[in-house]
Design a protein around this motif. Structure first.
Motif, PDB file in Angstrom:
ATOM      1  N   ILE A 160       0.841  -1.206   0.000  1.00  0.00           N
ATOM      2  CA  ILE A 160       0.000   0.000   0.000  1.00  0.00           C
ATOM      3  C   ILE A 160       0.875   1.253   0.000  1.00  0.00           C
ATOM      4  N   GLY A 161       1.977   1.217   0.782  1.00  0.00           N
ATOM      5  CA  GLY A 161       2.871   2.372   0.825  1.00  0.00           C
ATOM      6  C   GLY A 161       3.511   2.655  -0.524  1.00  0.00           C
ATOM      7  N   VAL A 162       3.997   1.600  -1.189  1.00  0.00           N
ATOM      8  CA  VAL A 162       4.630   1.787  -2.497  1.00  0.00           C
ATOM      9  C   VAL A 162       3.625   2.325  -3.514  1.00  0.00           C
ATOM     10  N   LEU A 163       2.435   1.745  -3.557  1.00  0.00           N
ATOM     11  CA  LEU A 163       1.417   2.188  -4.506  1.00  0.00           C
ATOM     12  C   LEU A 163       0.956   3.618  -4.206  1.00  0.00           C
ATOM     13  N   GLY A 164       0.836   3.913  -2.905  1.00  0.00           N
ATOM     14  CA  GLY A 164       0.400   5.266  -2.531  1.00  0.00           C
ATOM     15  C   GLY A 164       1.386   6.327  -2.967  1.00  0.00           C
ATOM     16  N   TYR A 165       2.677   6.144  -2.673  1.00  0.00           N
ATOM     17  CA  TYR A 165       3.681   7.132  -3.077  1.00  0.00           C
ATOM     18  C   TYR A 165       3.846   7.178  -4.603  1.00  0.00           C
ATOM     19  N   ARG A 166       3.599   6.016  -5.236  1.00  0.00           N
ATOM     20  CA  ARG A 166       3.752   5.995  -6.696  1.00  0.00           C
ATOM     21  C   ARG A 166       2.667   6.816  -7.377  1.00  0.00           C
ATOM     22  N   TYR A 167       1.417   6.708  -6.908  1.00  0.00           N
ATOM     23  CA  TYR A 167       0.307   7.350  -7.612  1.00  0.00           C
ATOM     24  C   TYR A 167      -0.193   8.615  -6.938  1.00  0.00           C
ATOM     25  N   ILE A 168      -0.001   8.776  -5.615  1.00  0.00           N
ATOM     26  CA  ILE A 168      -0.442   9.989  -4.939  1.00  0.00           C
ATOM     27  C   ILE A 168       0.627  11.082  -5.030  1.00  0.00           C
ATOM     28  N   ALA A 169       1.891  10.684  -4.731  1.00  0.00           N
ATOM     29  CA  ALA A 169       2.983  11.669  -4.766  1.00  0.00           C
ATOM     30  C   ALA A 169       3.711  11.693  -6.119  1.00  0.00           C
ATOM     31  N   ASP A 170       3.321  10.809  -7.021  1.00  0.00           N
ATOM     32  CA  ASP A 170       3.928  10.736  -8.357  1.00  0.00           C
ATOM     33  C   ASP A 170       5.435  10.481  -8.290  1.00  0.00           C
ATOM     34  N   PHE A 171       5.846   9.548  -7.378  1.00  0.00           N
ATOM     35  CA  PHE A 171       7.245   9.138  -7.284  1.00  0.00           C
ATOM     36  C   PHE A 171       7.498   7.991  -8.263  1.00  0.00           C
ATOM     37  N   SER A 172       8.784   7.783  -8.564  1.00  0.00           N
ATOM     38  CA  SER A 172       9.150   6.599  -9.329  1.00  0.00           C
ATOM     39  C   SER A 172       8.999   5.374  -8.425  1.00  0.00           C
ATOM     40  N   TRP A 173       9.048   4.177  -9.029  1.00  0.00           N
ATOM     41  CA  TRP A 173       8.891   2.958  -8.225  1.00  0.00           C
ATOM     42  C   TRP A 173       9.999   2.837  -7.162  1.00  0.00           C
ATOM     43  N   LEU A 174      11.222   3.182  -7.529  1.00  0.00           N
ATOM     44  CA  LEU A 174      12.322   3.117  -6.564  1.00  0.00           C
ATOM     45  C   LEU A 174      12.139   4.136  -5.465  1.00  0.00           C
ATOM     46  N   GLU A 175      11.749   5.358  -5.851  1.00  0.00           N
ATOM     47  CA  GLU A 175      11.518   6.398  -4.841  1.00  0.00           C
ATOM     48  C   GLU A 175      10.350   6.023  -3.935  1.00  0.00           C
ATOM     49  N   VAL A 215      12.406  12.187  -0.332  1.00  0.00           N
ATOM     50  CA  VAL A 215      13.053  12.285  -1.643  1.00  0.00           C
ATOM     51  C   VAL A 215      12.900  13.699  -2.191  1.00  0.00           C
ATOM     52  N   ARG A 216      11.722  14.239  -2.023  1.00  0.00           N
ATOM     53  CA  ARG A 216      11.431  15.644  -2.363  1.00  0.00           C
ATOM     54  C   ARG A 216      10.228  16.071  -1.536  1.00  0.00           C
ATOM     55  N   PRO A 217       9.988  17.375  -1.412  1.00  0.00           N
ATOM     56  CA  PRO A 217       8.873  17.854  -0.583  1.00  0.00           C
ATOM     57  C   PRO A 217       7.547  17.232  -0.994  1.00  0.00           C
ATOM     58  N   LEU A 218       6.736  16.908   0.039  1.00  0.00           N
ATOM     59  CA  LEU A 218       5.452  16.258  -0.197  1.00  0.00           C
ATOM     60  C   LEU A 218       4.336  17.275  -0.292  1.00  0.00           C
ATOM     61  N   ASP A 219       3.384  16.999  -1.143  1.00  0.00           N
ATOM     62  CA  ASP A 219       2.194  17.854  -1.214  1.00  0.00           C
ATOM     63  C   ASP A 219       1.241  17.449  -0.099  1.00  0.00           C
ATOM     64  N   PRO A 220       0.162  18.201   0.154  1.00  0.00           N
ATOM     65  CA  PRO A 220      -0.743  17.895   1.266  1.00  0.00           C
ATOM     66  C   PRO A 220      -1.310  16.474   1.217  1.00  0.00           C
ATOM     67  N   GLU A 221      -1.694  16.009   0.012  1.00  0.00           N
ATOM     68  CA  GLU A 221      -2.259  14.651  -0.081  1.00  0.00           C
ATOM     69  C   GLU A 221      -1.221  13.601   0.327  1.00  0.00           C
ATOM     70  N   ALA A 222       0.029  13.773  -0.106  1.00  0.00           N
ATOM     71  CA  ALA A 222       1.079  12.824   0.240  1.00  0.00           C
ATOM     72  C   ALA A 222       1.387  12.855   1.725  1.00  0.00           C
ATOM     73  N   LYS A 223       1.317  14.069   2.338  1.00  0.00           N
ATOM     74  CA  LYS A 223       1.566  14.170   3.786  1.00  0.00           C
ATOM     75  C   LYS A 223       0.486  13.436   4.579  1.00  0.00           C
TER      76      LYS A 223
END
Length: 343
Positions: A22-37, A54-62
């Motif tokens: 869930i964490g990997v999928l969330g950061y991948r699609y909510i924060a628009d990170f790469s799979w490694l990030e 990795v970089r500053p998070l937007d409100p949804e990612a936080k």
């Protein structure tokens, strides 16, 4: 109980994998990170190591990160508690098993002690189980004990240790089978056992011919050489195969009993009318045939005469089909034993 805790461990593992996914999928699609990030952010978040993003998070990612931290804390705490409880319960269960085994052994008398659960010891135990003869096995290999502990009473330890013999109830035991592969070890066990219980009937294994006499001098009543017996048996199958096959049939267990039985004369409730083998009339009553007689002094008489006078403390060897042996035991209320125990 162990299965119950294992199911809880599997649940904890599933929850850990789920939170990582869930964490990997969330950061991948909510924060628009790469799979490694996304994988990196998930690991540092659930492990609470405090590395920078990795970089500053937007409100949804936080908001997602907050929920991920809370979920991971509870899940990892649950997993740790389950694993700890499993370890403690396993130790407690082993302790309870040892107490139960100790209680069962303390209640035994006239039982058999088997030293070593290798090939010979296992075969002896299987035969004893088929004759419903109570026995205890001394074995030091933990893996062997865990594999067979639901079927056999074990005392865990070295057979060279007198304390293990004491724990196995040697003071109240009637027989000892020493089945270790090393002759020196067998010799030491026989010496110790004879000192602990002078009345014990000891059967010892030997690998070398030179060890046979030493074991007898040490106190063994019978010394068996499995390799010699095996070689003799194979040669006999070549010389007289039908006879050997017939003899093998005699020692094969039926569904409830065997084809040979050793019976004490006292079990026949002797009176003034039962003074000879003819008077017993076992052939007519049960179908069994008397093929041997053991005198009180230990003398063996094969195929005794019908007029042979019976003596107190003597025994007879009877031959019959399983159902005939069972009829004999039921008619005279005889506790089933095996002729092989004393040969």
């Amino acid at each position: 109980m162990i299965k119950f805790f294992r199911s809880k461990i599997y649940l904890a593992e599933l929850l850990i994998v789920a939170v990582l996914v869930i964490g990997v999928l969330g950061y991948r699609y909510i924060a628009d990170f790469s799979w490694l990030e996304a994988f990196y952010m998930t690991v540092i978040t659930v492990s609470t190591v405090g590395f920078s993003e990795v970089r500053p998070l937007d409100p949804e990612a936080k908001i997602f990160t907050v929920f991920l931290i809370i979920a991971s804390v509870f899940i990892f705490a649950y997993a740790i508690s389950v694993i700890t409880e499993y370890i403690l319960s396993r130790n407690a269960l082993q302790l309870l098993k040892k107490k139960k085994v100790k209680k069962l052994i303390n209640n035994l008398s006239d039982h058999v002690i088997v030293c070593g659960y290798g090939r010979n010891g296992m075969q002896a135990a299987e035969r004893l189980k088929s004759y419903k003869k109570p026995f205890v096995v001394i074995e030091r290999n933990r893996e062997v004990i865990e594999k067979y502990e639901d079927e056999v009473l074990f005392v865990e330890g070295d057979t060279n240790d007198d304390e293990m013999l004491v724990q196995a109830g040697i003071a109240k035991a009637k027989y000892l089978i020493v089945a270790m592969p090393d002759d020196a070890t067998n010799l030491f066990v026989v010496l110790s056992a004879r000192q602990l219980n002078p009345n014990l009937f000891i059967v010892s294994r030997a690998s070398l011919v030179t060890s046979q006499k030493k074991l007898e001098l040490a106190g063994a009543d019978k010394v068996i050489m499995p390799d010699k017996i095996g070689g003799d048996h194979m040669a006999s199958l070549v010389v007289m195969p039908n006879l050997i096959t017939f003899i093998n049939k005699l020692s094969t267990e039926g569904q409830h009993t065997t084809n040979l039985e050793e019976v004490a004369i006292e079990d026949f409730l002797l009176n003034s009318e039962n003074n000879s083998l003819r008077d017993l009339d076992l052939r007519r009553k049960t179908g069994c045939t008397i093929i041997g007689y053991i005198a009180p002094n230990g003398e063996y008489i094969i195929n005794p005469e019908a007029d042979l006078q019976l003596q107190p403390k003597s025994k007879v060897i009877v031959l019959g089909r399983p159902e005939q042996i069972q009829k004999l035991n039921e008619m005279f209320q005889i506790e089933q034993t095996s002729f092989n125990e004393n040969i």
